[in-house]
Design a protein around this motif. Sequence first.
Motif, PDB file in Angstrom:
ATOM      1  N   GLY A  77     126.489  -8.184 -13.355  1.00 16.36           N
ATOM      2  CA  GLY A  77     127.638  -7.939 -12.501  1.00 16.36           C
ATOM      3  C   GLY A  77     127.787  -6.489 -12.087  1.00 16.36           C
ATOM      4  N   GLY A  78     128.847  -6.222 -11.335  1.00 21.71           N
ATOM      5  CA  GLY A  78     129.100  -4.885 -10.815  1.00 21.71           C
ATOM      6  C   GLY A  78     130.145  -4.133 -11.620  1.00 21.71           C
ATOM      7  N   LEU A  79     130.704  -3.068 -11.040  1.00 24.67           N
ATOM      8  CA  LEU A  79     131.692  -2.250 -11.729  1.00 24.67           C
ATOM      9  C   LEU A  79     132.916  -3.089 -12.068  1.00 24.67           C
ATOM     10  N   GLY A  80     133.288  -3.073 -13.343  1.00 21.76           N
ATOM     11  CA  GLY A  80     134.441  -3.836 -13.799  1.00 21.76           C
ATOM     12  C   GLY A  80     134.124  -5.259 -14.201  1.00 21.76           C
ATOM     13  N   ASP A  81     132.920  -5.717 -13.912  1.00 21.33           N
ATOM     14  CA  ASP A  81     132.536  -7.085 -14.275  1.00 21.33           C
ATOM     15  C   ASP A  81     132.057  -7.159 -15.714  1.00 21.33           C
ATOM     16  N   GLY A  82     132.039  -8.379 -16.216  1.00 18.22           N
ATOM     17  CA  GLY A  82     131.474  -8.701 -17.513  1.00 18.22           C
ATOM     18  C   GLY A  82     131.117 -10.174 -17.484  1.00 18.22           C
ATOM     19  N   PRO A  83     130.753 -10.751 -18.604  1.00 19.05           N
ATOM     20  CA  PRO A  83     130.397 -12.162 -18.613  1.00 19.05           C
ATOM     21  C   PRO A  83     131.501 -13.042 -18.020  1.00 19.05           C
ATOM     22  N   HIS A  84     131.120 -13.878 -17.055  1.00 18.43           N
ATOM     23  CA  HIS A  84     131.981 -14.919 -16.477  1.00 18.43           C
ATOM     24  C   HIS A  84     133.058 -14.396 -15.528  1.00 18.43           C
ATOM     25  N   THR A  85     132.958 -13.168 -15.042  1.00 18.01           N
ATOM     26  CA  THR A  85     133.973 -12.662 -14.110  1.00 18.01           C
ATOM     27  C   THR A  85     133.634 -12.955 -12.652  1.00 18.01           C
ATOM     28  N   VAL A  86     132.381 -13.309 -12.368  1.00 20.96           N
ATOM     29  CA  VAL A  86     131.978 -13.636 -10.999  1.00 20.96           C
ATOM     30  C   VAL A  86     131.673 -15.139 -10.966  1.00 20.96           C
ATOM     31  N   PRO A  87     132.558 -15.952 -10.374  1.00 17.83           N
ATOM     32  CA  PRO A  87     132.440 -17.408 -10.485  1.00 17.83           C
ATOM     33  C   PRO A  87     131.135 -17.992  -9.955  1.00 17.83           C
ATOM     34  N   TYR A  88     130.514 -17.374  -8.950  1.00 24.66           N
ATOM     35  CA  TYR A  88     129.343 -18.032  -8.368  1.00 24.66           C
ATOM     36  C   TYR A  88     128.152 -18.093  -9.328  1.00 24.66           C
ATOM     37  N   ALA A  89     128.168 -17.295 -10.393  1.00 23.17           N
ATOM     38  CA  ALA A  89     127.091 -17.395 -11.385  1.00 23.17           C
ATOM     39  C   ALA A  89     127.088 -18.786 -12.016  1.00 23.17           C
ATOM     40  N   ARG A  90     128.279 -19.331 -12.275  1.00 21.92           N
ATOM     41  CA  ARG A  90     128.352 -20.681 -12.837  1.00 21.92           C
ATOM     42  C   ARG A  90     127.981 -21.727 -11.795  1.00 21.92           C
ATOM     43  N   ALA A  91     128.301 -21.451 -10.531  1.00 20.48           N
ATOM     44  CA  ALA A  91     127.904 -22.379  -9.466  1.00 20.48           C
ATOM     45  C   ALA A  91     126.386 -22.450  -9.360  1.00 20.48           C
ATOM     46  N   ILE A  92     125.714 -21.313  -9.529  1.00 24.28           N
ATOM     47  CA  ILE A  92     124.251 -21.306  -9.526  1.00 24.28           C
ATOM     48  C   ILE A  92     123.731 -22.127 -10.703  1.00 24.28           C
ATOM     49  N   ALA A  93     124.347 -21.968 -11.874  1.00 26.75           N
ATOM     50  CA  ALA A  93     123.912 -22.722 -13.054  1.00 26.75           C
ATOM     51  C   ALA A  93     124.047 -24.223 -12.821  1.00 26.75           C
ATOM     52  N   ARG A  94     125.159 -24.648 -12.220  1.00 29.56           N
ATOM     53  CA  ARG A  94     125.353 -26.079 -11.965  1.00 29.56           C
ATOM     54  C   ARG A  94     124.323 -26.610 -10.987  1.00 29.56           C
ATOM     55  N   GLU A  95     124.017 -25.811  -9.957  1.00 26.17           N
ATOM     56  CA  GLU A  95     123.039 -26.266  -8.967  1.00 26.17           C
ATOM     57  C   GLU A  95     121.637 -26.328  -9.580  1.00 26.17           C
ATOM     58  N   LEU A  96     121.322 -25.377 -10.429  1.00 28.57           N
ATOM     59  CA  LEU A  96     119.997 -25.383 -11.048  1.00 28.57           C
ATOM     60  C   LEU A  96     119.822 -26.569 -11.997  1.00 28.57           C
ATOM     61  N   GLU A  97     120.928 -27.076 -12.532  1.00 23.11           N
ATOM     62  CA  GLU A  97     120.834 -28.282 -13.358  1.00 23.11           C
ATOM     63  C   GLU A  97     120.327 -29.474 -12.538  1.00 23.11           C
ATOM     64  N   LYS A  98     120.580 -29.455 -11.234  1.00 21.47           N
ATOM     65  CA  LYS A  98     120.128 -30.545 -10.358  1.00 21.47           C
ATOM     66  C   LYS A  98     118.655 -30.405  -9.997  1.00 21.47           C
ATOM     67  N   HIS A  99     118.100 -29.237 -10.300  1.00 19.99           N
ATOM     68  CA  HIS A  99     116.704 -28.962  -9.940  1.00 19.99           C
ATOM     69  C   HIS A  99     115.909 -28.702 -11.212  1.00 19.99           C
ATOM     70  N   GLY A 100     115.792 -29.766 -12.018  1.00 21.44           N
ATOM     71  CA  GLY A 100     115.108 -29.643 -13.291  1.00 21.44           C
ATOM     72  C   GLY A 100     113.669 -29.197 -13.176  1.00 21.44           C
ATOM     73  N   GLU A 101     113.067 -29.438 -11.992  1.00 19.17           N
ATOM     74  CA  GLU A 101     111.681 -29.021 -11.814  1.00 19.17           C
ATOM     75  C   GLU A 101     111.529 -27.501 -11.848  1.00 19.17           C
ATOM     76  N   LEU A 102     112.598 -26.775 -11.528  1.00 20.68           N
ATOM     77  CA  LEU A 102     112.554 -25.315 -11.602  1.00 20.68           C
ATOM     78  C   LEU A 102     112.751 -24.825 -13.034  1.00 20.68           C
ATOM     79  N   SER A 103     113.494 -25.588 -13.821  1.00 18.64           N
ATOM     80  CA  SER A 103     113.675 -25.338 -15.264  1.00 18.64           C
ATOM     81  C   SER A 103     114.257 -23.953 -15.553  1.00 18.64           C
ATOM     82  N   TYR A 104     115.438 -23.674 -14.968  1.00 15.49           N
ATOM     83  CA  TYR A 104     116.155 -22.426 -15.232  1.00 15.49           C
ATOM     84  C   TYR A 104     117.509 -22.704 -15.873  1.00 15.49           C
ATOM     85  N   SER A 105     117.906 -21.871 -16.807  1.00 22.82           N
ATOM     86  CA  SER A 105     119.300 -21.767 -17.221  1.00 22.82           C
ATOM     87  C   SER A 105     119.770 -20.357 -16.884  1.00 22.82           C
TER      88      SER A 105
END
Length: 306
Positions: A42-70
């Motif tokens: 994250g950027g200045l002032g950020d920490g774990p879970h302060t930028v919501p789209y990181a979780r959106a990326i995680a949810r989308e990657l769950e749909k693409h198991g062939e890429l195999s990312y967490s």
Amino acid sequence: MASSKPFSTIVHPYPTKGSPNRNACAYETGLPSARNAFVFVGGLGDGPHTVPYARAIARELEKHGELSYSVFEFKTRSSFSGWKFSCLANDVADISELVRYLRGLGREKIVLMGHSSGCQGLMEYAATSSDPVDDFILQAPVSDREASLVGKGSEGKRKLDEIVNIARDMISSGKGDHPMSHDHLSEDYDRPMSARRFYALHAKDGEDNYFGSDLPSEVARGFWGKFDKPLLILHSGIDRYIDPSVDKNAQIEGWKALCRPGIASRLSGVIPGAGHSVRQPAGEEWLVNTVVKFLKSTAAFPSSSL
């Protein structure tokens, strides 16, 4: 847009070999059996879970198991209010420690994504770290100096230069790690802040000034030429930290031209209708889909760990 409801994560305490970043933890979301790791910075002032789209990326990657990312988020010495007395070298050291931990877990590919000033951390990482990763993504790469001047005109620039000179004098007199006087910092600067950090963020020759439009081309080429792995560059369409007169697409094309041939992705571009941290549903969807396309485009490349 990423939900504000409770969500599950796996907590990874990991060793830091005597680093001041003690009691470090990384937080993993998405596929628990993934072979690869997607690390969000994250950027200045950020920490774990302060930028919501990181979780959106995680949810989308769950749909693409062939890429195999967490997705991993973690706390650095610069996280939350720590940035005011930290530096890019600390960011690189903290990211490197997590990369080594992930390699120890057997993660094959590691992708680093920086948001806002996290992009400066990744620029520094590409230039100085000896722990290789496989892809880089920069979202909302902005100049902190120029961001502080948006809408303030020549008088704002004059005042900023005065404060930069004060910070320079403090550094020269051995007081670089001292906090600057409240009289010298407006509320815009989230005081207190060390003179060294203020200078790094706001001086033309400050160590954080990777994205200034006034950088000489030979200096900027030296920065961008350090990337030796695939790179995705994404501006936000309505980023309040970029002057509206800036042609963001042209800026990205200019940066791509400074990279080594074949490094900067053709998917690089401007997220339509998105603010700085992409909290608009349509912008978040565009961002998430583009990130997945980028990961698919590099899926066949061998891991840097091999």
